[in-house]
Design a protein around this motif. Sequence first.
Motif: not given
Length: 357
Positions: A96-101
Amino acid sequence: MAKEVFFLYPGTMLILAIETSCDETSLALVGARGGLRAPHFKIIKHLIASQIEIHRPWGGVVPNFAKREHLANLPILFKKLLLSRSYILNPDIIAITVGPGLEPCLWAGINFAEQIKKDNFPKAKIVGVNHLHGHLYSFLLTPPLALSKIFPAVQLLVSGGHTMLAYMKSLTEYKLLGETRDDAAGECFDKVARMLNLLYPGGPEIEKLAASPQSTLYNLQPIQFPRPMLRDKSYDFSFSGLKTAVLYYLRDKKLTPELKTAVAHEFQNAVIDVLTAKILHAAKAHDAKSIILSGGVAANQALRNELRKASKKIGAQFISAPKKFQGDNAAMIAVAGHITRLTKKSCPLKADGALQI
Ligand code: KG4
Ligand code: ZN
């Protein structure tokens, strides 16, 4: 829906990946084999729900709308993913993508990952992935390449939020050589597109205009925009001056189709000239065997062509994932999730809008 059957080699890790850092909701089911010396990936299913139409009227991404769309799209894509399988899938990993964003968007994805682990896959391990690692490792989605033939490499990561040049000694040993001091390349494409009354996102629109058979002449006068930091010895970039040059150039002019085409053409040439010069300089200085290109702007065919030519000139190979894996997508998060698991460097499961590479 027709169900699909896949053969997976014994020892394959099944990765369910989720990407929600910005305005694309994406889920992927990817089989991963091999260690850090020879990783192989097989995309079993890859789904993207784009929100472009939602954000278009606003000329950019509206974080709260994006979060709302992710919350609506995630269960729909998940159901689609489950329905397409001929067997009960049991992922070993949920990447799962946790950052940056955008933090509200990242939270939507992280909470969903935790929910499906609890409800559907209690044995799966959740791996927190840095979105930039997704782009950085997206080139592994090209047909299998011997890593010994790739490294050392230099990589240009050009997206809506980042412009970075990195030296890669191996998959896991890399250092940042330079980055943008102001606007990212994609951001500059988007802003100039807005000045030209083009739709969001601006990159593909500018590329379309620039590809039409037209010169950079306007009223028979040549347009010449600056190539910021082209001759600077550092590996840093700066695009805000170029953006301002376009703004000043357009002042007091009527936006005719001829003007728009000529400006798009010259602007894109200016960006490509700077990116190509910097990566060539870095590749020569580091004796790179390969030039790798990634990020949303890497979908630009003129840039790909130019870098391919430049690579050939110095005897390096040009590597870049197919265009569909350049914009934000979950397949690249699965790849980065596999590398992250192998290096045991999972990111904490909290949304971090400003996470660094
Ligand atoms: O990687 P990405 O999908 O999202 C971020 O992580 O930022 O990159 C989006 C950026 C946008 O600025 C978009 O205009 C740009 O990539 N882009 C392009 C092209 N396709 C997308 N820029 C230039 N030419 C393109 N064909
Ligand atoms: Zn991205």
